[in-house]
Design a protein around this motif. Structure first.
Motif, PDB file in Angstrom:
ATOM      1  N   TRP A  72      41.539  43.354  47.885  1.00  0.00           N
ATOM      2  CA  TRP A  72      42.244  42.179  47.345  1.00  0.00           C
ATOM      3  C   TRP A  72      41.207  41.339  46.618  1.00  0.00           C
ATOM      4  N   SER A  75      40.922  35.903  42.770  1.00  0.00           N
ATOM      5  CA  SER A  75      41.354  35.548  41.414  1.00  0.00           C
ATOM      6  C   SER A  75      40.674  34.300  40.896  1.00  0.00           C
ATOM      7  N   ARG A  83      43.874  41.461  31.792  1.00  0.00           N
ATOM      8  CA  ARG A  83      44.672  42.579  32.298  1.00  0.00           C
ATOM      9  C   ARG A  83      44.376  43.887  31.554  1.00  0.00           C
ATOM     10  N   LEU A  86      41.383  45.474  33.044  1.00  0.00           N
ATOM     11  CA  LEU A  86      41.689  46.010  34.373  1.00  0.00           C
ATOM     12  C   LEU A  86      42.507  47.294  34.292  1.00  0.00           C
ATOM     13  N   GLU A 109      48.739  44.331  39.918  1.00  0.00           N
ATOM     14  CA  GLU A 109      48.689  42.879  39.943  1.00  0.00           C
ATOM     15  C   GLU A 109      50.012  42.372  40.480  1.00  0.00           C
ATOM     16  N   THR A 110      49.965  41.438  41.423  1.00  0.00           N
ATOM     17  CA  THR A 110      51.190  40.909  42.006  1.00  0.00           C
ATOM     18  C   THR A 110      51.857  39.938  41.039  1.00  0.00           C
ATOM     19  N   GLY A 113      49.903  36.973  40.099  1.00  0.00           N
ATOM     20  CA  GLY A 113      48.631  37.156  39.401  1.00  0.00           C
ATOM     21  C   GLY A 113      47.480  37.635  40.249  1.00  0.00           C
ATOM     22  N   ARG A 115      45.122  40.415  41.908  1.00  0.00           N
ATOM     23  CA  ARG A 115      44.801  41.789  41.528  1.00  0.00           C
ATOM     24  C   ARG A 115      44.264  42.557  42.733  1.00  0.00           C
ATOM     25  N   TRP A 116      44.581  43.864  42.762  1.00  0.00           N
ATOM     26  CA  TRP A 116      44.188  44.691  43.913  1.00  0.00           C
ATOM     27  C   TRP A 116      43.971  46.136  43.504  1.00  0.00           C
TER      28      TRP A 116
END
Length: 818
Positions: A72, A75, A83, A86, A109-110, A113, A115-116
């Motif tokens: 996780w 951010s 993005r 990524l 990305e959830t 916003g 990112r994982w």
């Protein structure tokens, strides 16, 4: 309330400062256990660092069982490029396929916003803790493996940026795995382009905020090696060579370090092999000392000779002359080896340039972000390689064989044939200088013919490849592979004993020689395992099968198709040895790998499911067995683009299972349908057709229809012998069917003789259920002969067999005589 109440409308809590505070809180939020991220459910925290938090997560969408390490990302540390960078990075991370790197599985990305990345969950201890019982050499070996892994990533344009002890896990097999590539950055991503770094392990340029390069990873590898050696046994007297390696890797200026992680690995491997280390820049005395260390016995003899020569003597002078001649010959051989190495490097370089050129030339008007298809590349490469003016003959052979191998891997044999024919022609012209080229070309031609079931041509080409390769060190791998495929040819044509005689001596030679792991060695091991199993050497077959699986894991990787195949084979072998839990574990792991690799039906997964059906049958889990065999047959039918109801092997296997469950009416119906479908095939499967008939006649006899059964079974026995496929296991099935028919025809004494044959036939220990059923049939026959005591003894033996196999409550025992 007072007039400056912060809760009033328009108060301080509605101001910009407080809104920024709320925004910051949302930016640094972390998921809770049980929360779903993409297809994954968070289980617990594993650790945290400057770039984020790592959680243990499991698959939550029900597609299959899998655990991952989910990273996780914080951010509040913005990613340069956003993005788009990524997304491109995830694609490149997914391309990493190395046994010492935890593989990227998923990422995203959830909605808010965050990112994982989801990586392989790599259980084990961090390297600093795992090496506590290791000696210095073992610690250095681990870092050497990591250097190769990092070089693999660098060649794909990725930099780790945070190599440190907590990001290297060592498993029970002492294999290091580099984790947390989720914080790595693309090469040339610009200054400050990592999500986070560990100050103690940050390279000088990272601390200065300069561009992140491959040299940063090399500095961290050197620092890691230094830390691991500090508390190793004998650390107070660190060898000069190791000190030189550490110093070269951790130079302040990036340009003064190793040019690549591969170069650092080469120096480490040189130290392990007592060869000169490039970082030392040693002179002649240093190189001589390395030679002495590698050749202690030879060096001792040389020193003794020198001492004696000092005192003189004609005999010693003569000996010295001989030694000079030998030295001259060794020097000539060394020069020849150097020339060969240079030639091989030139050919490899030419092949690399050729392949890169295909990408550049394929459809040049295509947009830069669209790569050409594999088919386009192969077709273009084939056209170029077949042109005589495309390259010198030696380089063309490499091109032709590489492309042909790719075509064969994709089962496109017709496309491979002209390439192989041209490679054979060129190989024959240069056979005196490079016999390995002709041997490889002939071997691939033989393999292609084998895959196409053109067995005479396959035998001819494979035998010639073996003959050309024999005695040539550079062609030894081809010689091993050709012998393995000749053995496989005999296996699939029903000549198991010949296969064993062909491959076993070579296997013993290879195993007792160099421990190098290779593709040819894996093929040989795999063929031997099948040959041993087919000829009744079950215990040794299981040992060899375990060796094949381990070889594949090391060569192909633990997430590969090759390893999945070996797991499926190992599961079947474990079942035959009565190791039912091991069998279930191996088969389920194989099926899970196939699920990850294939989105379409494949025969490999269907075969694993058929083995799983047999496992459930022998455990007495009848409903699971029938469900698994249906899944297996449905996949096979899909592979062959046929309807399940019209697929003969579905009814064949279903009938076989039902007969073992004593569900005779359903078994007879299924086997009758299978015989009908076999009879209508344009290309009959003789073995399947014969064994279906064996099971069907047994079922008919159990239902009282014995009129023509014995004549049919005698004819089937003769056909099995004639075909060369009368293995001990099949002879046992045939004898059991004859015993059943004789018993229900009232010929009990003859039935007893056939039961003895079935019990004496090969039946692996895992098939306790089969032996128990034959003992129960014997008990029935003895009861019909009014031999009560022997009948009870036979029933008791059936019960004992199942109890010893851990199957004391097996449903087979429900029909045992009182």
């Amino acid at each position: 309330m007072s007039g400056d109440d912060p809760l009033r409308p328009g108060g301080a809590l509605e101001g910009r400062l407080f809104q920024r505070f709320l925004t910051h809180l949302s930016q640094v939020r972390e998921p809770e256990p049980g929360e779903r991220i993409g297809a994954w459910k968070i289980l617990r925290e594993l650790g945290r660092g400057g770039s984020g938090v790592v959680y243990l997560a499991e698959r939550a969408d029900g597609a299959y069982d899998q655990q991952v390490a989910l990273k996780w990302l914080r951010s509040d540390r913005p990613v340069p490029g956003g993005r788009e960078v990524l997304a491109r990075e995830r694609e490149m991370l997914a391309s990493l396929d190395h046994p010492n790197i935890a593989r990227l599985i998923d990422g995203g990305e959830t909605d808010d916003g965050m990112r994982w990345f989801a990586m392989d969950f790599a259980p084990g201890e961090t390297i600093d803790r795992a090496v506590e019982p290791f000696d210095r050499r073992e610690r250095v070996e681990l870092v050497g493996m990591l250097c190769r892994a990092v070089h693999h990533a660098h060649r794909r344009g990725l930099i780790h940026g945070d190599i440190k002890p907590s990001n290297v896990l060592v498993d029970e097999q002492r294999r290091p795995r580099l984790v947390d590539f989720g914080i790595s950055r693309l090469r040339r991503a610009g200054p400050g382009s990592s999500y986070g770094m560990t100050p103690d392990y940050a390279s000088p340029e990272q601390r200065a905020g300069a561009d992140l390069t491959t040299a940063s990873d090399i500095w961290q590898l050197g620092h890691l090696l230094e830390d691991l050696l500090e508390d190793s046994p004998g650390a107070d007297a660190l060898p000069a060579d190791l000190s030189a390696i550490v110093q070269r890797a951790t130079q302040a200026a990036p340009e003064d370090r190793y040019a690549s992680a591969s170069a650092m690995a080469a120096d480490i491997e040189a130290w392990l092999g007592a060869r000169p280390v490039a970082a030392r820049n040693g002179g002649p005395v240093y190189r001589l000392s390395r030679f002495v260390r590698r050749n202690r016995a030879l060096s001792a003899v040389s020193v003794l000779a020198l001492l004696v020569i000092v005192v003189g003597g004609a005999w010693l002078t003569w000996q010295l002359a001989l030694e000079r001649d030998r030295a001259r010959m060794q020097a000539e051989r060394a020069e020849a080896a150097l020339a060969e190495t240079e030639s091989a490097l030139a050919r490899a370089e030419a092949l690399r340039d050729f392949l890169i050129g295909l990408f550049r030339a394929a459809e040049p008007d295509r947009p830069r972000n669209q790569l050409p298809s594999t088919e386009n590349l192969l077709a273009l490469g084939a056209r170029r390689a077949l042109r005589e003016d495309s390259a010198p003959p030696g380089e063309r052979v490499s091109m032709l064989l590489t492309l042909a191998h790719v075509y064969l891997t994709r089962t496109l044999r017709e496309e491979a044939e002209p390439l192989l024919a041209e490679a054979v022609r060129l190989g024959r012209e240069s056979v005196d200088e490079r016999p390995e080229d002709l041997a490889r070309a002939l071997h691939l031609q033989g393999y292609a013919a084998l895959s196409a079931q053109r067995y005479d041509r396959a035998e001819q080409r494979l035998a010639e490849a073996e003959s050309v390769a024999a005695g040539h060190p550079r062609a030894r791998e081809t010689w091993i592979a050709a012998r393995a495929h000749r053995g496989w040819l005999r296996l699939i044509t029903g000549r198991s004993r010949e296969a064993l005689e062909l491959v076993e001596p070579v296997y013993e030679t290879v195993e007792s020689g160099s421990p190098a792991e290779s593709r040819g060695r894996l093929q040989l091991t795999n063929t031997l395992a099948f040959a041993l199993s087919s000829t009744g050497s079950g215990a040794r077959a299981f040992e060899v099968r375990q060796r094949a699986a381990e070889l594949s894991r090391r060569l192909d990787g633990p997430q590969s198709r090759g390893y999945a195949i070996q797991l499926g084979n190992l599961g079947g072998q474990a079942l035959s040895r009565g190791r039912l839990n091991d069998a279930e574990d191996a088969l389920e792991r194989a099926i899970a790998l196939y699920d990850r690799i294939y989105q379409r039906p494949v025969a490999l997964r269907a075969t694993a499911r058929a083995n799983l059906a047999n496992l459930h049958l022998h455990r007495g889990e009848y409903d699971k067995a029938l469900a698994s065999i249906r899944d297996s047959a449905r996949e096979w039918a899909d592979v062959e683009d046929r309807r399940l109801e019209d697929y003969e092997f579905y009814h064949h296997h279903r009938g076989r299972l039902l007969s073992r469950m004593n569900r005779w009416e359903a078994a007879e119906s299924a086997l009758a349908r299978a015989r009908e479908l076999f009879a209508g095939r344009d290309r009959p499967k003789p073995l399947g057709r014969m064994m279906t008939a064996v099971y069907h006649e047994r079922a008919k006899c159990r239902l009282g229809r014995t009129d023509t059964a014995l004549d049919t079974l005698d004819a089937l026995a003769a056909r099995l012998i004639e075909s060369g496929r009368d293995t001990p296991e099949r002879r046992g099935e045939l004898a059991e069917s004859k015993a059943t028919c004789l018993h229900f025809a009232g010929r009990h004494e003859q039935a007893l003789a056939e039961i003895r044959k079935s019990l004496e036939a090969f039946d692996p220990p895992g098939y306790a259920m089969v032996r128990a059923q034959r003992q129960l049939l014997r008990a029935d026959v003895l009861s019909s002969l009014e031999r009560a005591a022997p009948s009870r003894a036979a029933a008791a033996e059936a019960s004992r067999l199942l109890r010893e196999a851990g199957l004391g409550s097996h449903p087979v025992l429900s029909r045992a005589p009182e």
